[in-house]
Motif scaffolding. Structure first.
Motif, PDB file in Angstrom:
ATOM      1  N   GLY A  10      17.613  -1.288  -2.485  1.00 47.35           N
ATOM      2  CA  GLY A  10      16.209  -1.502  -2.133  1.00 47.35           C
ATOM      3  C   GLY A  10      15.438  -0.211  -1.932  1.00 47.35           C
ATOM      4  N   GLY A  11      16.124   0.929  -2.089  1.00 46.49           N
ATOM      5  CA  GLY A  11      15.415   2.208  -1.963  1.00 46.49           C
ATOM      6  C   GLY A  11      15.789   2.988  -0.723  1.00 46.49           C
ATOM      7  N   ARG A  12      16.605   2.427   0.131  1.00 46.45           N
ATOM      8  CA  ARG A  12      17.134   3.060   1.347  1.00 46.45           C
ATOM      9  C   ARG A  12      16.070   3.420   2.365  1.00 46.45           C
ATOM     10  NH1 ARG A  12      18.332   7.957   3.423  1.00 46.45           N
ATOM     11  NH2 ARG A  12      19.932   7.823   5.036  1.00 46.45           N
ATOM     12  N   CYS A  13      15.096   4.304   2.025  1.00 46.67           N
ATOM     13  CA  CYS A  13      14.166   4.778   3.059  1.00 46.67           C
ATOM     14  C   CYS A  13      12.885   5.298   2.429  1.00 46.67           C
ATOM     15  CB  CYS A  13      14.858   5.882   3.857  1.00 46.67           C
ATOM     16  SG  CYS A  13      13.775   6.763   4.993  1.00 46.67           S
ATOM     17  N   ARG A  73       0.817  -1.217   0.000  1.00 46.21           N
ATOM     18  CA  ARG A  73       0.000   0.000   0.000  1.00 46.21           C
ATOM     19  C   ARG A  73       0.854   1.271   0.000  1.00 46.21           C
ATOM     20  NH1 ARG A  73      -5.142  -1.328   4.053  1.00 46.21           N
ATOM     21  NH2 ARG A  73      -5.868  -3.166   2.907  1.00 46.21           N
ATOM     22  N   ALA A  74       2.110   1.158   0.417  1.00 47.43           N
ATOM     23  CA  ALA A  74       3.039   2.303   0.335  1.00 47.43           C
ATOM     24  C   ALA A  74       4.374   1.751  -0.137  1.00 47.43           C
ATOM     25  CB  ALA A  74       3.192   2.962   1.699  1.00 47.43           C
ATOM     26  N   VAL A  75       4.790   2.178  -1.302  1.00 50.12           N
ATOM     27  CA  VAL A  75       6.052   1.642  -1.853  1.00 50.12           C
ATOM     28  C   VAL A  75       6.922   2.796  -2.352  1.00 50.12           C
ATOM     29  CG1 VAL A  75       5.179  -0.634  -2.541  1.00 50.12           C
ATOM     30  CG2 VAL A  75       4.945   1.299  -4.103  1.00 50.12           C
ATOM     31  N   VAL A  76       8.233   2.560  -2.416  1.00 52.21           N
ATOM     32  CA  VAL A  76       9.118   3.619  -2.909  1.00 52.21           C
ATOM     33  C   VAL A  76       8.885   3.845  -4.398  1.00 52.21           C
ATOM     34  CG1 VAL A  76      11.070   3.532  -1.305  1.00 52.21           C
ATOM     35  CG2 VAL A  76      11.007   1.952  -3.220  1.00 52.21           C
ATOM     36  N   GLY A  77       9.018   5.108  -4.788  1.00 51.64           N
ATOM     37  CA  GLY A  77       8.875   5.461  -6.197  1.00 51.64           C
ATOM     38  C   GLY A  77      10.213   5.934  -6.752  1.00 51.64           C
ATOM     39  N   GLU A  78      10.139   6.775  -7.782  1.00 50.03           N
ATOM     40  CA  GLU A  78      11.373   7.343  -8.345  1.00 50.03           C
ATOM     41  C   GLU A  78      12.015   8.297  -7.343  1.00 50.03           C
ATOM     42  OE1 GLU A  78      12.722   6.189 -10.764  1.00 50.03           O
ATOM     43  OE2 GLU A  78      11.175   5.164 -11.881  1.00 50.03           O
ATOM     44  N   PRO A  79      13.315   8.503  -7.390  1.00 51.25           N
ATOM     45  CA  PRO A  79      14.240   8.011  -8.408  1.00 51.25           C
ATOM     46  C   PRO A  79      14.752   6.596  -8.149  1.00 51.25           C
ATOM     47  CG  PRO A  79      15.429   9.393  -6.876  1.00 51.25           C
ATOM     48  CD  PRO A  79      13.992   9.406  -6.430  1.00 51.25           C
ATOM     49  N   CYS A  80      14.243   5.949  -7.092  1.00 47.90           N
ATOM     50  CA  CYS A  80      14.826   4.650  -6.722  1.00 47.90           C
ATOM     51  C   CYS A  80      14.536   3.558  -7.743  1.00 47.90           C
ATOM     52  CB  CYS A  80      14.319   4.241  -5.345  1.00 47.90           C
ATOM     53  SG  CYS A  80      14.861   5.377  -4.044  1.00 47.90           S
ATOM     54  N   ARG A  81      13.316   3.536  -8.269  1.00 44.23           N
ATOM     55  CA  ARG A  81      12.925   2.382  -9.071  1.00 44.23           C
ATOM     56  C   ARG A  81      13.738   2.260 -10.352  1.00 44.23           C
ATOM     57  NH1 ARG A  81       9.031   0.265  -6.156  1.00 44.23           N
ATOM     58  NH2 ARG A  81       8.815  -1.519  -7.532  1.00 44.23           N
ATOM     59  N   SER A  82      14.232   3.378 -10.851  1.00 40.60           N
ATOM     60  CA  SER A  82      15.048   3.261 -12.061  1.00 40.60           C
ATOM     61  C   SER A  82      16.539   3.433 -11.768  1.00 40.60           C
ATOM     62  CB  SER A  82      14.578   4.255 -13.131  1.00 40.60           C
ATOM     63  OG  SER A  82      14.440   5.527 -12.577  1.00 40.60           O
ATOM     64  N   CYS A  83      16.906   3.334 -10.491  1.00 44.31           N
ATOM     65  CA  CYS A  83      18.314   3.474 -10.117  1.00 44.31           C
ATOM     66  C   CYS A  83      19.037   2.144 -10.352  1.00 44.31           C
ATOM     67  CB  CYS A  83      18.393   3.868  -8.647  1.00 44.31           C
ATOM     68  SG  CYS A  83      20.043   3.796  -7.948  1.00 44.31           S
ATOM     69  N   SER A  84      20.254   2.220 -10.849  1.00 44.33           N
ATOM     70  CA  SER A  84      20.977   0.972 -11.156  1.00 44.33           C
ATOM     71  C   SER A  84      21.410   0.238  -9.876  1.00 44.33           C
ATOM     72  CB  SER A  84      22.188   1.255 -12.049  1.00 44.33           C
ATOM     73  OG  SER A  84      23.031   2.177 -11.402  1.00 44.33           O
ATOM     74  N   TYR A  85      21.333   0.894  -8.727  1.00 42.31           N
ATOM     75  CA  TYR A  85      21.703   0.253  -7.464  1.00 42.31           C
ATOM     76  C   TYR A  85      20.474  -0.287  -6.710  1.00 42.31           C
ATOM     77  CZ  TYR A  85      26.476   2.061  -7.834  1.00 42.31           C
ATOM     78  OH  TYR A  85      27.769   2.317  -8.245  1.00 42.31           O
ATOM     79  N   PHE A  86      19.312  -0.149  -7.312  1.00 37.42           N
ATOM     80  CA  PHE A  86      18.069  -0.502  -6.612  1.00 37.42           C
ATOM     81  C   PHE A  86      18.049  -1.956  -6.152  1.00 37.42           C
ATOM     82  CE2 PHE A  86      13.248  -1.203  -6.943  1.00 37.42           C
ATOM     83  CZ  PHE A  86      13.002  -0.658  -5.690  1.00 37.42           C
TER      84      PHE A  86
END
Ligand code: SF4
Ligand code: SF4
Length: 362
Positions: free
Chosen positions: A297-300, A280-293
């Motif tokens: 995992g999105g850090r926070c 129901r709450a998930v990380v969005g950009e810029p994490c999802r297209s980050c090459s380190y994702f």
């Protein structure tokens, strides 16, 4: 799943990066949810882990004991500043699987951030929990800010009479406004921090050559993923995926630190079931297209949603993640050899063994 239970907003300290400002308009100061309701909610989950959270949850020892007596869980965890920990009772201390004690490193920085005398008090509590027979994971949980020399503080805690099983840290970044207010020159600080992390990585692999895997939580968690090929395409803290917080009024939060933000409120204990909450709450950009994702995992979730320091500030902090992952990738081939040679085992490196509220990415 991991269930934080927020027992109170009250805390006996006033650390400079938090300031401890209980606000009854955000949620009730103390837990007002009937423990029987909590039991019904959590007991649907046979894999439940309960983490007591605050404020300082040790201030409400009565609730800690009541919940441990009434609400079954596979593991019990507490995140505390330690000041009141000795009041919980020895038999309850022994029942915890993980105790996270807030301490920022040596006496100088800990007392600077947390108040005079806090360092000695926390060490006293760490020795106390060991003396009453606590055999679980005692985690030194550091906040890392402008006065921190990461190499000095982490090594200080790691080699402190073998008291702590693990050291973990969170950077004092992105959760306040105006940005970088506790740093005089954030960019230079970041460079020094990254250099300190490199030194720690070198120490970690040197010790591993002798069969000793130092309990540096971020290194272990990431190296485990690198060795096993685990692709962690969701937050390592688990917020909104396999970790939720029960607020003092029964609302369910994805992340325990932010009851006042709408994105973070994902349900209510009266209306929702644990199995329906993930996603129901998930990380969005810029994490999802980050090459380190895959590894980060999105850090926070909180900082991904709030962007208090703007995109520029956010990306600066990501440089610490890139650096950490790159440094660990550099030593990975040698770790593979050490595992193959039987000098260390994969099991020594796995961390955490269950979702225990350690976020892994600082
Ligand atoms: S490194 Fe930064 S942008 Fe990349 S996934 Fe992690 S937090 Fe998101
Ligand atoms: S890392 Fe961020 S989202 Fe996860 S628990 Fe901590 S503050 Fe919440």
């Amino acid at each position: 799943m991991l269930y934080y239970i927020i027992l109170t907003q009250v805390c006996g300290l006033k650390c400079i990066y938090c300031m401890n400002e209980p606000n009854p308009r955000v949620m009730p100061i103390h837990l007002e949810v009937d423990v029987e309701k909590i039991r019904r909610f959590i007991s649907r989950d046979p894999e439940a882990v309960i983490c007591f959270y605050g404020g300082d949850p040790s201030m409400r020892g009565d609730l800690v004991r009541l919940i441990m007596d009434r609400v079954p869980a596979k593991h019990y965890v507490i995140q505390t500043n330690g000041v009141m920990l000795h009041r919980l009772g020895d038999s309850y201390i022994r029942r915890f699987d993980t105790i996270l004690l807030s301490i920022d490193g040596g006496r100088e920085v800990t007392d600077y951030y947390r108040g005079r005398g806090v360092y000695d008090k926390v060490l006293d509590r760490a020795r106390y929990v060991r003396s009453v027979g606590f055999r679980g994971d005692l985690v030194a949980r550091m906040a890392v800010s402008s006065k921190t020399d990461i190499y000095r503080e982490v090594t200080h805690l790691l080699f402190l009479d073998g008291l702590f099983s693990h050291v973990h840290w969170q950077l004092d970044v992105l959760w306040d406004y105006p940005p970088m207010q506790r740093y005089s020159d954030f960019d230079s600080w970041l460079e020094r921090y990254n250099e300190g992390v490199s030194r720690l990585v070198r120490l970690w692999i040197r010790e591993m050559e002798n069969g000793n895997v130092l309990g540096i939580a971020p290194f272990k968690g990431l190296m485990w993923s690198m060795l096993t090929g685990e692709r962690r395409r969701y937050l390592r803290c688990g917020s909104g995926i396999d970790a939720f917080a029960i607020a003092t009024d029964g609302r369910i939060l994805a992340c325990p630190i932010a009851p006042e933000f709408r994105f973070n409120v994902v349900g209510h204990i009266d209306r929702d079931l644990p199995e329906n909450l993930p996603g129901r709450a998930v990380v969005g950009e810029p994490c999802r297209s980050c090459s380190y994702f895959d590894l980060c995992g999105g850090r926070c979730l909180f900082t991904n949603k709030t962007m208090f320091w703007g995109e520029d500030g956010f990306h600066k902090v990501c440089r610490t993640v890139f650096h950490l992952i790159d440094e660990l990738e550099r030593i990975r081939p040698r770790v593979v050899e050490l595992v193959r040679e039987g000098i260390v085992s994969l099991g020594d490196i796995k961390y955490p063994p269950y979702t225990n509220s350690v976020e892994i990415i600082p």
